[in-house]
Write a protein that holds these residues in place. Sequence first.
Motif, PDB file in Angstrom:
ATOM      1  N   GLY A 194      21.397 108.142  34.846  1.00  9.97           N
ATOM      2  CA  GLY A 194      20.658 109.152  34.124  1.00  9.97           C
ATOM      3  C   GLY A 194      19.237 108.846  33.731  1.00  9.97           C
ATOM      4  O   GLY A 194      18.708 107.617  33.914  1.00  9.97           O
ATOM      5  N   ILE A 195      18.449 109.760  33.254  1.00  9.33           N
ATOM      6  CA  ILE A 195      17.239 109.535  32.864  1.00  9.33           C
ATOM      7  C   ILE A 195      17.211 108.409  31.708  1.00  9.33           C
ATOM      8  O   ILE A 195      17.999 108.426  30.786  1.00  9.33           O
ATOM      9  N   THR A 196      16.528 107.371  31.832  1.00  8.55           N
ATOM     10  CA  THR A 196      16.472 106.092  31.179  1.00  8.55           C
ATOM     11  C   THR A 196      15.141 105.796  30.755  1.00  8.55           C
ATOM     12  O   THR A 196      14.374 105.654  31.454  1.00  8.55           O
ATOM     13  N   ASP A 197      14.973 105.603  29.316  1.00 15.17           N
ATOM     14  CA  ASP A 197      13.424 105.234  28.915  1.00 15.17           C
ATOM     15  C   ASP A 197      13.197 103.654  29.256  1.00 15.17           C
ATOM     16  O   ASP A 197      13.212 103.003  28.369  1.00 15.17           O
ATOM     17  N   THR A 198      12.530 103.402  30.506  1.00 11.10           N
ATOM     18  CA  THR A 198      12.320 102.397  30.981  1.00 11.10           C
ATOM     19  C   THR A 198      10.690 102.320  31.372  1.00 11.10           C
ATOM     20  O   THR A 198      10.217 103.526  31.269  1.00 11.10           O
ATOM     21  N   ALA A 199      10.085 101.209  31.552  1.00  9.24           N
ATOM     22  CA  ALA A 199       8.597 100.914  31.875  1.00  9.24           C
ATOM     23  C   ALA A 199       8.240 101.968  33.130  1.00  9.24           C
ATOM     24  O   ALA A 199       7.232 102.628  33.396  1.00  9.24           O
ATOM     25  N   SER A 200       9.575 101.715  33.932  1.00 11.24           N
ATOM     26  CA  SER A 200       9.003 102.285  35.357  1.00 11.24           C
ATOM     27  C   SER A 200       9.087 104.051  35.194  1.00 11.24           C
ATOM     28  O   SER A 200       8.207 104.757  35.868  1.00 11.24           O
ATOM     29  N   LEU A 201      10.027 104.388  34.321  1.00  9.30           N
ATOM     30  CA  LEU A 201      10.096 106.147  34.016  1.00  9.30           C
ATOM     31  C   LEU A 201       8.659 106.308  33.276  1.00  9.30           C
ATOM     32  O   LEU A 201       8.196 107.343  33.444  1.00  9.30           O
ATOM     33  N   GLN A 202       8.246 105.414  32.369  1.00 11.76           N
ATOM     34  CA  GLN A 202       6.988 105.843  31.629  1.00 11.76           C
ATOM     35  C   GLN A 202       5.745 106.030  32.438  1.00 11.76           C
ATOM     36  O   GLN A 202       4.803 106.666  31.996  1.00 11.76           O
ATOM     37  N   ARG A 203       5.701 105.503  33.644  1.00  9.11           N
ATOM     38  CA  ARG A 203       4.465 105.592  34.580  1.00  9.11           C
ATOM     39  C   ARG A 203       4.626 106.856  35.181  1.00  9.11           C
ATOM     40  O   ARG A 203       3.538 107.230  36.153  1.00  9.11           O
ATOM     41  N   ILE A 204       5.885 107.626  35.176  1.00  9.54           N
ATOM     42  CA  ILE A 204       5.875 108.954  35.747  1.00  9.54           C
ATOM     43  C   ILE A 204       5.279 109.839  34.873  1.00  9.54           C
ATOM     44  O   ILE A 204       5.445 110.054  33.836  1.00  9.54           O
ATOM     45  N   PRO A 205       4.122 110.732  35.596  1.00  8.64           N
ATOM     46  CA  PRO A 205       3.174 111.798  35.074  1.00  8.64           C
ATOM     47  C   PRO A 205       4.288 112.778  34.284  1.00  8.64           C
ATOM     48  O   PRO A 205       5.343 113.105  35.053  1.00  8.64           O
ATOM     49  N   GLY A 206       4.346 113.252  33.074  1.00  9.53           N
ATOM     50  CA  GLY A 206       5.118 113.970  32.414  1.00  9.53           C
ATOM     51  C   GLY A 206       6.522 113.366  31.820  1.00  9.53           C
ATOM     52  O   GLY A 206       7.500 114.164  31.762  1.00  9.53           O
ATOM     53  N   SER A 207       6.566 112.139  31.730  1.00  4.16           N
ATOM     54  CA  SER A 207       7.849 111.326  31.456  1.00  4.16           C
ATOM     55  C   SER A 207       8.273 111.784  30.027  1.00  4.16           C
ATOM     56  O   SER A 207       9.523 111.961  29.919  1.00  4.16           O
ATOM     57  N   LYS A 208       7.565 112.235  29.126  1.00  3.60           N
ATOM     58  CA  LYS A 208       7.918 112.681  27.859  1.00  3.60           C
ATOM     59  C   LYS A 208       8.924 113.994  27.921  1.00  3.60           C
ATOM     60  O   LYS A 208      10.000 114.011  27.305  1.00  3.60           O
TER      61      LYS A 208
END
Length: 258
Positions: A194-208
């Motif tokens: 599932g959606i996990t708050d990792t460094a990789s996800l934070q690099r995706i535009p619109g991650s918030k």
Amino acid sequence: MVKEFDTYWALILGGSTGLGLASARKLAAHGMNVCIVHRNTRVELPAIEQALGDIKALGVEVLSFNIDVLNPEKRAEVLSQLKAAMGEQGRIRCLLHSIARGNLKALPALQADDINITLQHMAVSLYEWAVDTLHRQLFAADARILSFTSDGSYKALQHYAAVSAAKAALEAITRSMALEFAPQGIRANCIRAGITDTASLQRIPGSKELLAYGKDRNPFQRLTTPEDVANVVYLLCKDEAAWINGAIIPVDGGTHIQ
């Protein structure tokens, strides 16, 4: 904790942060030795060395290699050193793929080379390491190949085209390994985290926005954590999970049901 994996090793590709590191900690807590392959800058290394030291303190052997996962000569070197470290009794119980190096350009700026290098890192590299490990006879008689996929394997997301293609390829490769590696005692499965708050996800535009959306849809009103995913990696490495093969397993607390 019970040390249930004493003679076993986990070979973790991309194990210095996020889901890979959490999985290394969980497996080590249950007695599995770990070999972590990663690619990090000099600035990042002190924190990684601290994390690896904490894992070693759990009483297991720890090897780490800061290399390009796509380099065949480096791959051969890692597997040779791992074989020596394992000795006569040790074998790889788990090959875990947690590489998160993908291009996040929007269309139509995304180039073919961007897609190709993402595919190589996030899908093809698993196959190359699996085949080389198999040829060297380093797998245990009952071994597990695991990797992390995402909803992007079948959904279109902004800026995610290259990674989406890689995740779809990763799932296809895993299904084929589940079929064709079964005679060698290997089970292959993907974990759809599932959606996990990792460094990789934070690099995706619109991650918030993604994080807020994932929390809102979740029946427990929270995000997936790396530890949630690591727990399932551990479960899939147990003897009792031997009949799970060729599966795409959602590990998201039920977010996918609505």
